[in-house]
Design an enzyme around this catalytic site. Structure first.
Site, PDB file in Angstrom:
ATOM      1  N   HIS A 234       0.805  -1.223   0.000  1.00 38.77           N
ATOM      2  CA  HIS A 234       0.000   0.000   0.000  1.00 38.77           C
ATOM      3  C   HIS A 234       0.844   1.282   0.000  1.00 38.77           C
ATOM      4  O   HIS A 234       0.630   2.180  -0.804  1.00 38.77           O
ATOM      5  CB  HIS A 234      -0.929   0.029   1.219  1.00 38.77           C
ATOM      6  CG  HIS A 234      -1.798  -1.190   1.343  1.00 38.77           C
ATOM      7  ND1 HIS A 234      -2.315  -1.837   0.254  1.00 38.77           N
ATOM      8  CD2 HIS A 234      -2.231  -1.869   2.421  1.00 38.77           C
ATOM      9  CE1 HIS A 234      -3.045  -2.869   0.674  1.00 38.77           C
ATOM     10  NE2 HIS A 234      -3.003  -2.912   1.980  1.00 38.77           N
ATOM     11  N   LYS A 334      -1.264   0.571  14.092  1.00 32.25           N
ATOM     12  CA  LYS A 334      -2.590   0.258  14.645  1.00 32.25           C
ATOM     13  C   LYS A 334      -2.727   0.954  15.994  1.00 32.25           C
ATOM     14  O   LYS A 334      -1.725   1.289  16.637  1.00 32.25           O
ATOM     15  CB  LYS A 334      -2.713  -1.250  14.865  1.00 32.25           C
ATOM     16  CG  LYS A 334      -2.424  -2.101  13.641  1.00 32.25           C
ATOM     17  CD  LYS A 334      -3.583  -2.140  12.696  1.00 32.25           C
ATOM     18  CE  LYS A 334      -3.313  -3.107  11.556  1.00 32.25           C
ATOM     19  NZ  LYS A 334      -4.331  -3.051  10.514  1.00 32.25           N
TER      20      LYS A 334
HETATM   21  C1  BG6 Z   1      -5.033  -4.397   4.672  1.00 32.52           C
HETATM   22  C2  BG6 Z   1      -4.236  -4.793   5.880  1.00 32.52           C
HETATM   23  O1  BG6 Z   1      -4.336  -4.732   3.503  1.00 32.52           O
HETATM   24  O2  BG6 Z   1      -5.282  -3.014   4.693  1.00 32.52           O
HETATM   25  C3  BG6 Z   1      -4.977  -4.383   7.138  1.00 32.52           C
HETATM   26  O3  BG6 Z   1      -4.017  -6.190   5.888  1.00 32.52           O
HETATM   27  C4  BG6 Z   1      -5.350  -2.927   7.105  1.00 32.52           C
HETATM   28  O4  BG6 Z   1      -4.195  -4.659   8.291  1.00 32.52           O
HETATM   29  C5  BG6 Z   1      -6.050  -2.585   5.812  1.00 32.52           C
HETATM   30  O5  BG6 Z   1      -6.221  -2.677   8.191  1.00 32.52           O
HETATM   31  C6  BG6 Z   1      -6.262  -1.091   5.685  1.00 32.52           C
HETATM   32  O6  BG6 Z   1      -7.091  -0.849   4.600  1.00 32.52           O
HETATM   33  P1  BG6 Z   1      -8.142   0.307   4.630  1.00 32.52           P
HETATM   34  O7  BG6 Z   1      -8.760   0.301   3.281  1.00 32.52           O
HETATM   35  O8  BG6 Z   1      -9.099  -0.001   5.727  1.00 32.52           O
HETATM   36  O9  BG6 Z   1      -7.349   1.528   4.920  1.00 32.52           O
END
Ligand code: BG6
Length: 485
Positions: A234, A334
């Site tokens: 990401h 987190k």
């Molecule tokens: C996921 C992770 O890929 O992305 C998670 O495994 C995380 O740990 C999530 O919470 C976050 O995605 P978004 O769209 O909720 O920001």
């Protein structure tokens, strides 16, 4: 988004049909696409999972999160179930009979250990062969690999059976509206490109903060950690969107080439830098938004002696002409003060000289914020004169909120990705080299931590994370953008 062409009739085969991803995101996204007129009325869904069941039991399990529209009722009737073990050939023979010759996409919504074997079995059964302009595609969820070596091995295994043009590696961040908007904002606005370089930009921060703790995901998370979970995928996607060179078209390969080029230009972190430029943290027990959460170590299915990080911050340099000398600070974690995913571009200060005989003591630097979550928008900090007889400069925000300008319907974030996949547009999917380049950036840090280097600092839930992360950026005379602002 102005597109009104419904996708081709096809069958979407979902491996892991009884899982959360399918129920909460994929099927609702298909139903939304159908509602928007973007799905063929003849689209079929076949769900595969280990559990016993029949078509109706699968449909009932999907009803809970699917929007209750006529579209869903129609799609529901075209949804069927195939119970079976994905590691054995029998289920693939049955799938072959059901599919016939039509177009199909195989969506691997399974735990990662099945990605390789499913592609092997699909290919063994002849299910991945494309005939006469038809398509057979494989959609792969994350995590794609556990480190650079395993990601390479998985790419090799998959690409020995199917072509890259058939592989759609998902990074769900690329389905987010503001993330896609980065390219339009950057390449559609003349003034932005003019200042988008080291001469005007002081530094860039990329944050993906979450307020929630690990909750019920302990088993997955404890073998993963914040770095693997969020950074090579990401955050690297956000980095490449914000920093890539202008592509000379919106063609998928052209954009993917530019993104891969940028990731390859990220300076390799040395073992010393892995100690000094990366910070890891783990949350203790505490409160977030008035709710008590247990310490990460006390979370169900987490090893009480775990050294898995729930927070990471790092500093990267990008060795391109455009970005020479501009640090990129990344952080994710987190149980932090707020849910806040954003990119903050801080510009160089203007020369103070002009103001030296005025009461203006301090000129805050301009900042441009791409707000990705929870509210999608763009804010530009702009310095103006406070009304009155004296010259007093204050920053105001020129802010644009998606929700105020456009009617944004509730979406899962998977609609665009599924639609593009059906249409054969790979722009928003990760190519093998991008995935590997993302892992290559973090590998030196993984190695250092595996050697036990770098302190794992506890942090209090509801804060902005470990103190060492503040020190990391303060060392360069800078500070993190406040979370949730
Ligand atoms: C996921 C992770 O890929 O992305 C998670 O495994 C995380 O740990 C999530 O919470 C976050 O995605 P978004 O769209 O909720 O920001």
């Amino acid at each position: 988004n102005g597109v009104t062409v419904p996708g081709r009739p096809a069958t979407i085969v979902i491996f892991g049909a009884t899982g959360d991803l399918t129920r909460r995101l994929l099927v609702p996204a298909l139903a939304n696409l159908c509602f928007d007129g973007l799905l063929s009325e003849e689209l079929n869904v076949i769900g595969i999972a280990l559990r016993d069941g029949d078509d109706e039991s699968l449909r009932v399990s999907l009803d809970e999160f699917a929007p209750q529209t006529q579209c869903w009722q129609r799609l529901r009737q075209r949804t069927s179930y195939l119970p079976g073990d994905f590691t054995l050939g029998t289920v693939y023979e049955r799938l072959k009979q059901r599919l016939g010759e039509g177009d199909a996409a195989f969506y691997l919504a399974t735990p990662p250990q099945f990605f390789g074997v499913i592609v092997d079995r699909l290919a063994d059964a002849g299910l991945t062969e494309e005939h006469d302009g038809g398509f057979r595609r494989v959609v792969i969820e994350k995590p794609f690999g556990h480190d650079l070596e395993s990601a390479r091995a998985l790419n090799q295994r998959i690409l020995s059976r199917v072509n890259e043009s058939q592989v759609y590696r998902i990074d769900h961040f690329l389905g987010k509206e503001t993330v896609q908007n980065i390219l339009v904002a950057r390449f559609g606005n003349a003034w932005l490109e003019a200042v988008w370089n080291h001469r005007y930009v002081d530094h860039i921060q990329i944050s993906a903060a979450e307020a929630i703790g690990i909750g019920t995901r302990g088993a997955f998370y404890d073998t993963t950690g914040a770095l693997r979970d969020m950074v090579p995928n990401h955050l690297m996607q956000l980095l490449s969107m914000i920093a890539m060179e202008p592509p000379n078209s919106f063609d998928a390969e052209v954009i993917r080439d530019e993104k891969a080029k940028l990731l390859r230009a990220v300076r390799r972190i040395t073992p010393d830098e892995a100690r000094s430029d990366a910070v890891r943290g783990m949350y203790a027990a505490g409160q977030v938004n008035g709710q008590m959460i247990p310490a990460y170590r006390e979370t169900p299915h987490v090893d009480p002696n775990t050294a898995t990080e729930t927070y990471v911050a790092l500093k990267l340099m990008v060795d391109t002409w455009r970005w020479t000398g501009v640090p990129f600070y990344l952080r994710t974690g987190k149980a932090l003060a707020a849910r806040d995913t954003e990119i903050v571009v801080t510009f160089n200060p203007v020369p103070y000289a002009t103001f030296r005989e005025t009461p203006v003591a301090h000129l805050p630097a301009n900042q441009l914020v791409f707000q990705i979550q929870p509210h999608e928008g763009i804010d530009l900090g702009f310095l103006v004169k406070r009304p009155g007889p004296q010259v007093e400069a204050v920053p105001v925000a020129l802010d644009f909120a998606y929700a105020e300008k456009f009617a944004v319907a509730h979406r899962t974030g998977y609609e665009t990705l599924l639609y593009d996949m059906i249409m054969g547009d790979q722009t928003l999917f990760q190519r093998a080299d991008q995935i590997e380049a993302g892992w290559a950036v973090v590998q030196p840090i993984l190695d250092a931590w595996a050697r036990g280097e770098g302190v794992l600092e506890e942090y209090t839930p509801g804060t902005s994370g470990p103190r060492a992360a503040d020190a990391l950026i303060a060392r360069d005379g800078r500070q993190w953008h406040a979370l949730g602002r």
